[in-house]
Design an enzyme around this catalytic site. Structure first.
Site, PDB file in Angstrom:
ATOM      1  N   THR A  83      76.430  21.097 -44.580  1.00  0.00           N
ATOM      2  CA  THR A  83      75.290  21.104 -43.661  1.00  0.00           C
ATOM      3  C   THR A  83      74.068  20.574 -44.407  1.00  0.00           C
ATOM      4  OG1 THR A  83      74.408  23.297 -44.231  1.00  0.00           O
ATOM      5  CG2 THR A  83      76.263  23.227 -42.680  1.00  0.00           C
ATOM      6  N   CYS A  84      72.924  20.591 -43.733  1.00  0.00           N
ATOM      7  CA  CYS A  84      71.690  20.144 -44.384  1.00  0.00           C
ATOM      8  C   CYS A  84      71.374  20.963 -45.629  1.00  0.00           C
ATOM      9  CB  CYS A  84      70.515  20.245 -43.414  1.00  0.00           C
ATOM     10  SG  CYS A  84      70.622  19.155 -41.984  1.00  0.00           S
TER      11      CYS A  84
END
Length: 418
Positions: A49-50
């Site tokens: 994910t980010c």
């Protein structure tokens, strides 16, 4: 086998390094194929994910060198990666997975998106044939606890996410969002949340740009905005006071030159930008421009903290749920271990009984006296069953292991019939 959770997140690695370690969907599929061939790996899943990249693996007793694998796959040195990499094993790994899925380990405490992202990671691994037993079952435990956290605590009572934090940050920059125009780039869940939060703040205008204009228009319609294609970005940028971007593009889609031209058209009216994407959508050099205020996810921490305090009590309740789940897991594992011992014991005794039974049946077929055959069968079977326990008990007694003898009595004897 051993459960291992290894990775980096927003607390251990800066955005530049997280960019290097991020996996697109296609890259994740290639990585999973590589993990499938890695010696010692039985099952595996990859979450990217980010704010984090993590591996969840079920391994043989000797844990593979995941740091080496991750460094090689992302063209990094092991030395650099080892300074930011964390690794958990066994129950600690399971607890970590539960905390991640429950939003307790997120940049924004209790953010709901991570559970969906973990479910996607699970689905990818399952499709790749890397979840076929124990790890799959452990994921179900994780999802069950995460669901309880969402429904039984107040951790989601006040909507807070990276998207919300970005809008909150904009409120600090602009005195009145109602007079501001917003340009959003991307059409995923994060941008959808940003659009919703901006709409609630009654921002003057919302424009959503996406590679697929149809998807952009669909999202924009829900908030009374308009959708455009990425080709229209240069013109749209001239009107934007607020720009928030979150795409899955592997390279930046907005450079310094494009922004400079837009600023000139705007007569250098300031622009507020938040780049949520990892890898970044906006070239870092854009932040060097005098009339641009560019922030990444790493800059959102201060705005995020405003809403963290209200979730601390809920987080404590969630931690209690996780601790209870770990206790249940430990008890179930012990029960499973007991079941395995009983199964092996039953199979061993069954084999002994079948062997003695075959001897007895053969004696009967040869005309032996039925009563004598049955008595010999009983005597021989009891002796065989007791041989191994007898040897072990004598050794325990000789070694002075009184507690073990008491346990043996509890296991082997029915005191009600003694």
């Amino acid at each position: 086998m051993n459960l291992v959770a290894v990775g980096v997140n927003h607390t251990t690695a800066d955005v530049e390094l997280r960019e290097r370690l991020a996996f697109s969907t296609q890259q994740a599929e290639v990585a999973l194929a590589s993990l499938r061939e890695m010696p010692g790996v039985r099952e595996a899943a990859l979450l990217s994910t980010c704010n984090r990249t993590e591996l969840y693996c079920l391994t043989d007793d000797v844990t593979p060198n995941f740091a080496q694998w991750l460094a090689s796959s992302r063209n990094l040195s092991v030395e650099r990666l080892s300074t930011v990499l964390y690794q958990h094993t066994g129950e600690q790994a399971l607890e970590h997975m539960m905390r991640v899925a429950g939003g307790l380990d997120s940049l924004v405490l209790g953010e709901p998106q991570i559970l969906g992202q973990m479910r996607e990671a699970y689905a990818r691994a399952h499709e790749a044939g890397l979840l076929n037993g124990e790890l799959s079952r452990l994921f179900q435990e994780v999802f069950s606890v995460a669901k309880r956290i969402r429904t039984e605590t107040g951790i989601g009572a006040n909507p807070v996410s990276v998207a919300y934090a970005a809008v909150s940050f904009a409120r600090h920059i602009f005195a009145d969002l109602k007079k501001s125009r917003a340009l959003l780039i991307g059409a995923g869940e994060m941008i959808e949340l940003v659009a919703r939060h901006l709409s609630e703040q009654q921002v003057q205008e919302i424009t959503i740009a996406n590679r697929t204009q149809e998807r952009a228009s669909e999202l924009a319609a829900a908030v009374g905005g308009r959708g455009i294609s990425l080709e229209e970005l240069p013109v749209a940028l001239e009107r934007a006071d607020i720009l928030i971007s979150c795409t899955a593009a592997p390279l930046p889609i907005m450079g310094k030159g494009m922004v400079e031209r837009a600023l000139k058209k705007r007569r250098h009216r300031p622009m507020f930008m938040v780049d949520i994407a990892v890898p970044r959508d906006i070239e870092p050099e854009v932040g060097e421009l005098g009339d641009v205020y560019l922030y990444t996810v790493d800059h959102l921490q201060e705005a995020i903290q405003e809403n963290v305090r209200s979730r601390q009590q809920a987080a404590q309740e969630a931690s209690e749920l996780i601790r209870d789940a770990i206790v249940r897991h430990r008890r179930q594992r012990r029960e499973q271990d007991a079941v395995k011992v009983l199964r092996d014991y039953r199979e061993q005794r069954k084999a002994m009984a079948e062997s003695e039974l075959e001897k007895a049946l053969q004696q009967l077929r040869n005309g032996g006296d039925a009563e004598q055959v049955l008595r010999r069968f009983q005597h021989s079977l009891v002796n065989k069953w007791l041989h191994s326990p007898s040897v072990t008990l004598r050794k325990m007694a000789a070694d002075g292991r009184a507690e073990a003898l008491l346990l043996a009595r509890e296991l082997l004897l029915d005191d009600d019939q003694s």
